[in-house]
Design a protein around this motif. Structure first.
Motif, PDB file in Angstrom:
ATOM      1  N   TRP A  53       0.828  -1.206   0.000  1.00  0.00           N
ATOM      2  CA  TRP A  53       0.000   0.000   0.000  1.00  0.00           C
ATOM      3  C   TRP A  53       0.872   1.270   0.000  1.00  0.00           C
ATOM      4  O   TRP A  53       0.549   2.236  -0.689  1.00  0.00           O
ATOM      5  N   ILE A  54       1.970   1.234   0.724  1.00  0.00           N
ATOM      6  CA  ILE A  54       2.870   2.393   0.729  1.00  0.00           C
ATOM      7  C   ILE A  54       3.475   2.609  -0.654  1.00  0.00           C
ATOM      8  O   ILE A  54       3.482   3.731  -1.187  1.00  0.00           O
ATOM      9  N   PHE A  55       3.960   1.533  -1.274  1.00  0.00           N
ATOM     10  CA  PHE A  55       4.545   1.669  -2.610  1.00  0.00           C
ATOM     11  C   PHE A  55       3.482   2.060  -3.641  1.00  0.00           C
ATOM     12  O   PHE A  55       3.763   2.794  -4.586  1.00  0.00           O
ATOM     13  N   GLY A  56       2.261   1.568  -3.457  1.00  0.00           N
ATOM     14  CA  GLY A  56       1.178   1.966  -4.355  1.00  0.00           C
ATOM     15  C   GLY A  56       0.913   3.461  -4.289  1.00  0.00           C
ATOM     16  O   GLY A  56       0.708   4.122  -5.313  1.00  0.00           O
ATOM     17  N   ALA A  57       0.924   4.003  -3.071  1.00  0.00           N
ATOM     18  CA  ALA A  57       0.717   5.444  -2.900  1.00  0.00           C
ATOM     19  C   ALA A  57       1.867   6.234  -3.512  1.00  0.00           C
ATOM     20  O   ALA A  57       1.661   7.268  -4.162  1.00  0.00           O
ATOM     21  N   GLN A  58       3.089   5.765  -3.304  1.00  0.00           N
ATOM     22  CA  GLN A  58       4.250   6.478  -3.846  1.00  0.00           C
ATOM     23  C   GLN A  58       4.257   6.453  -5.366  1.00  0.00           C
ATOM     24  O   GLN A  58       4.603   7.448  -6.020  1.00  0.00           O
ATOM     25  N   ALA A  59       3.877   5.333  -5.967  1.00  0.00           N
ATOM     26  CA  ALA A  59       3.812   5.244  -7.426  1.00  0.00           C
ATOM     27  C   ALA A  59       2.735   6.186  -7.967  1.00  0.00           C
ATOM     28  O   ALA A  59       2.932   6.866  -8.984  1.00  0.00           O
ATOM     29  N   ALA A  60       1.583   6.247  -7.293  1.00  0.00           N
ATOM     30  CA  ALA A  60       0.509   7.144  -7.720  1.00  0.00           C
ATOM     31  C   ALA A  60       0.949   8.603  -7.617  1.00  0.00           C
ATOM     32  O   ALA A  60       0.614   9.432  -8.470  1.00  0.00           O
ATOM     33  N   GLN A  61       1.715   8.919  -6.591  1.00  0.00           N
ATOM     34  CA  GLN A  61       2.214  10.287  -6.439  1.00  0.00           C
ATOM     35  C   GLN A  61       3.125  10.671  -7.611  1.00  0.00           C
ATOM     36  O   GLN A  61       3.055  11.788  -8.125  1.00  0.00           O
ATOM     37  N   LEU A  62       3.957   9.740  -8.052  1.00  0.00           N
ATOM     38  CA  LEU A  62       4.868  10.020  -9.167  1.00  0.00           C
ATOM     39  C   LEU A  62       4.108  10.334 -10.448  1.00  0.00           C
ATOM     40  O   LEU A  62       4.574  11.126 -11.275  1.00  0.00           O
ATOM     41  N   THR A  63       2.949   9.730 -10.644  1.00  0.00           N
ATOM     42  CA  THR A  63       2.177   9.958 -11.870  1.00  0.00           C
ATOM     43  C   THR A  63       1.164  11.081 -11.719  1.00  0.00           C
ATOM     44  O   THR A  63       0.446  11.394 -12.676  1.00  0.00           O
ATOM     45  N   GLY A  64       1.094  11.692 -10.538  1.00  0.00           N
ATOM     46  CA  GLY A  64       0.124  12.763 -10.323  1.00  0.00           C
ATOM     47  C   GLY A  64      -1.285  12.275 -10.090  1.00  0.00           C
ATOM     48  O   GLY A  64      -2.235  13.068 -10.163  1.00  0.00           O
ATOM     49  N   ASP A  65      -1.454  10.996  -9.796  1.00  0.00           N
ATOM     50  CA  ASP A  65      -2.785  10.458  -9.495  1.00  0.00           C
ATOM     51  C   ASP A  65      -3.014  10.594  -7.990  1.00  0.00           C
ATOM     52  O   ASP A  65      -2.887   9.635  -7.224  1.00  0.00           O
ATOM     53  N   PRO A  84       4.943   5.472  11.511  1.00  0.00           N
ATOM     54  CA  PRO A  84       5.125   6.883  11.139  1.00  0.00           C
ATOM     55  C   PRO A  84       5.212   7.104   9.637  1.00  0.00           C
ATOM     56  O   PRO A  84       4.705   8.108   9.129  1.00  0.00           O
ATOM     57  N   ASP A  85       5.856   6.182   8.892  1.00  0.00           N
ATOM     58  CA  ASP A  85       5.992   6.396   7.455  1.00  0.00           C
ATOM     59  C   ASP A  85       4.637   6.423   6.766  1.00  0.00           C
ATOM     60  O   ASP A  85       4.414   7.206   5.830  1.00  0.00           O
ATOM     61  N   ALA A  86       3.693   5.596   7.240  1.00  0.00           N
ATOM     62  CA  ALA A  86       2.353   5.610   6.667  1.00  0.00           C
ATOM     63  C   ALA A  86       1.636   6.913   7.005  1.00  0.00           C
ATOM     64  O   ALA A  86       0.940   7.497   6.149  1.00  0.00           O
ATOM     65  N   ALA A  87       1.805   7.393   8.235  1.00  0.00           N
ATOM     66  CA  ALA A  87       1.152   8.649   8.638  1.00  0.00           C
ATOM     67  C   ALA A  87       1.705   9.834   7.861  1.00  0.00           C
ATOM     68  O   ALA A  87       0.957  10.727   7.437  1.00  0.00           O
ATOM     69  N   PHE A  88       3.016   9.874   7.659  1.00  0.00           N
ATOM     70  CA  PHE A  88       3.611  10.951   6.865  1.00  0.00           C
ATOM     71  C   PHE A  88       3.088  10.920   5.429  1.00  0.00           C
ATOM     72  O   PHE A  88       2.801  11.954   4.836  1.00  0.00           O
ATOM     73  N   LEU A  89       2.976   9.715   4.879  1.00  0.00           N
ATOM     74  CA  LEU A  89       2.483   9.577   3.518  1.00  0.00           C
ATOM     75  C   LEU A  89       1.038  10.047   3.409  1.00  0.00           C
ATOM     76  O   LEU A  89       0.654  10.714   2.438  1.00  0.00           O
TER      77      LEU A  89
END
Length: 531
Positions: A53-65, A84-89
């Motif tokens: 889920w964290i990597f999914g969010a980071q990938a979506a951020q890179l594409t502007g989704d 904490p890393d999930a909360a920061f994300l």
């Protein structure tokens, strides 16, 4: 994507730890599609691990989704509320989707349960700063300094916050300590140099020069050192030597940027073609709410000075340099493959929804003055969208003599953005493109945009400020010319300059070094930019 070779038999699930390593590498190299596919495989094969889920969010951020980013970040926090890393994300995702209030609340709640370790406290301080919560950033930085392994980064973050708060002497002491303890902390040399005007013979000049001698020529670490030394040498009147340093620093910086000014020129020309008068008229939404007030222009053109004058009025408050409009545009346009694609998508977006996200986002900062100021220079790219999505807004655009403007940008080491500023010819080309765009906006929205010359403001502060306030719908208040006493934070390259009264010292500084600016001047001439 699978790590296993093709087979006629069903593939066994890949080792989750191996998948995570490959996904981290892909995302670090901005390979969003690969990161997205690996994240999906992790969620399928190892649902007990949060990384999918964290990597999914980071990938979506890179594409502007950003909506997809928010969905995955929320799922990550639900599965691991103590990470904490999930909360920061999640705070990042809330911010870019317009929920600034939620992002602020997320960070505030996180602070109460953050482990006593350097890395999360450094991230907390940086995230507070990104949201304009400078006092909170300073508090987190001070905590960081008390933690094992946190003194070095904590000093840097605290010094940056103190600079924004106008506490220059305290910031300088911290930078001195940082440099004394960690001579390779080269950014501290530049941040210290811009706090005040240097004096002939002071130790910082020799200290910076000596550190520079120890770095390989053209190496990345030389960049802030060259800019720091150039700033101090200019302060003491050694202009040619100063320019040599600036030129060396700019060359080293430019060599590491994958930038083509032609792409920015193409973007600006596409904006002019797309957001024409017919589009603005047909796309404008029906909302009638007043404000906000946008202050925009090229960097180093006087936008911070104007912001401080306006924000010193009792009925106005500044949000600073924020990315909320850019995020709203990206959200309205949806995921795009390029800047040109985003222009097309944004032109077809729901303008009422774009304006609503921007208003919700800026309301989250907690400012409640009748006039809110968004002082983000690059918003000039979005002026057509402002006219359509926020028709009650007003725009103040700063202009400055093009050579003065180019020179001021060339001698500034920007933390982010403005990659054209490290080459004088590219700077001239961007100035010319910017001028074309502003002439277009002037024709398309003459009643919404007020243009203000930096030279007029510094030559005649009071009458120019009175006219500015009148155009902003504000009565005259003497406090507006005492902006240097305003304690509100300033987190821009002008943080030190706006802590002193209006002066003309920088107005024509370029004329003393004109003989070194021939590439800028000649290119401006070639492009037909009046000087």
């Amino acid at each position: 994507m699978s790590l296993s070779p093709p087979s006629s038999q069903p593939a066994a699930p890949a080792d989750p730890a191996a998948l995570e390593r490959v996904a981290q590498g892909a995302l670090a190299q901005r390979r969003a599609a690969q990161g997205r596919d690996l994240a999906a495989q992790l969620r399928r094969d190892a649902p007990e691990r949060i990384s999918g889920w964290i990597f999914g969010a980071q990938a979506a951020q890179l594409t502007g989704d950003f909506r997809e980013m928010l969905r995955f970040a929320e799922a990550a926090v639900q599965r691991a509320p103590d990470r904490p890393d999930a909360a920061f994300l999640l705070a990042d995702a809330q911010r870019v989707t317009g929920d600034v209030a939620g992002a602020r609340a997320q960070l505030s709640a996180l602070e109460t349960r953050l482990p006593r370790a350097a890395t999360p406290w450094a991230l907390l301080s940086a995230k507070y700063a990104e949201l304009g919560q400078v006092e909170d950033s300073l508090r987190a930085a001070n905590t960081l300094q008390s933690l094992q392994g946190g003194a070095r980064q904590g000093r840097g973050l605290a010094a940056a916050a103190l600079t924004a708060l106008g506490r220059m002497d305290e910031a300088e002491r911290l930078y001195d300590q940082l440099i004394s303890a960690h001579g390779d902390e080269v950014d501290a040399y530049y941040q210290r140099a811009i706090l005040r005007r240097a004096r002939t013979g002071e130790a910082a000049i020799d200290q910076t020069r000596e550190r520079l001698r120890r770095e390989p020529q053209g190496a990345p670490n030389t960049v802030p050192l060259h800019f720091a030394l150039g700033k101090m040498l200019e302060d003491i009147g050694e202009l040619d030597d100063a320019f040599d340093q600036l030129e060396a620093g700019a060359k080293a910086r430019r060599a590491r940027l994958a930038y083509r000014v032609e792409e920015d020129e193409a973007v600006i020309d596409a904006i002019i073609k797309t957001f024409n008068a017919d589009w603005v008229q047909s796309a404008a939404c029906a909302e009638t709410q007043p404000g906000p007030l946008f202050v925009m222009g090229l960097p180093r053109s006087g936008t911070t000075l104007v912001e401080r004058i306006l924000a010193s009025h009792s009925q106005a408050e500044s949000l600073g340099e924020i990315n909320d409009l850019a995020y709203a545009v990206m959200g309205a346009g949806g995921p795009s493959g390029s800047k040109l694609d985003l222009i097309t998508r944004a032109a077809g977006a729901d303008m009422a929804a774009l304006g609503a996200q921007y208003r919700r986002s800026t309301a989250g900062y907690g400012a409640d003055a009748p006039v809110l100021i968004d002082k983000t220079p690059a918003n000039f790219l979005y002026a057509g969208l402002i006219a359509a999505a926020l028709p009650g807004a007003r725009i103040v655009h700063l202009r400055r003599h093009p050579v003065a403007s180019g020179y001021a940008m060339f001698k500034t080491l920007f933390r982010m953005g403005y990659p054209f500023s490290y080459d004088l010819r590219e700077t001239a080309r961007y100035i010319a493109a910017h001028r074309r765009l502003i002439m277009h906006w002037r024709a398309v929205m003459p009643r919404m945009m007020t243009e203000l010359a930096y030279e007029a403001l510094v030559d005649a502060p009071e009458p120019t400020a009175r006219a500015l306030l009148h155009q902003a719908g504000l009565d005259w208040e003497p406090a507006c010319l005492k902006f240097h006493a305003n304690p509100a934070p300033v987190a821009t390259a002008s943080a030190a300059q706006v802590r002193e009264p209006v002066h003309t010292r920088s107005r024509d500084a370029w004329r003393d070094i004109e003989h070194r600016l021939a590439p800028l001047i000649d290119m401006l001439d070639e492009l037909g930019v009046p000087q």
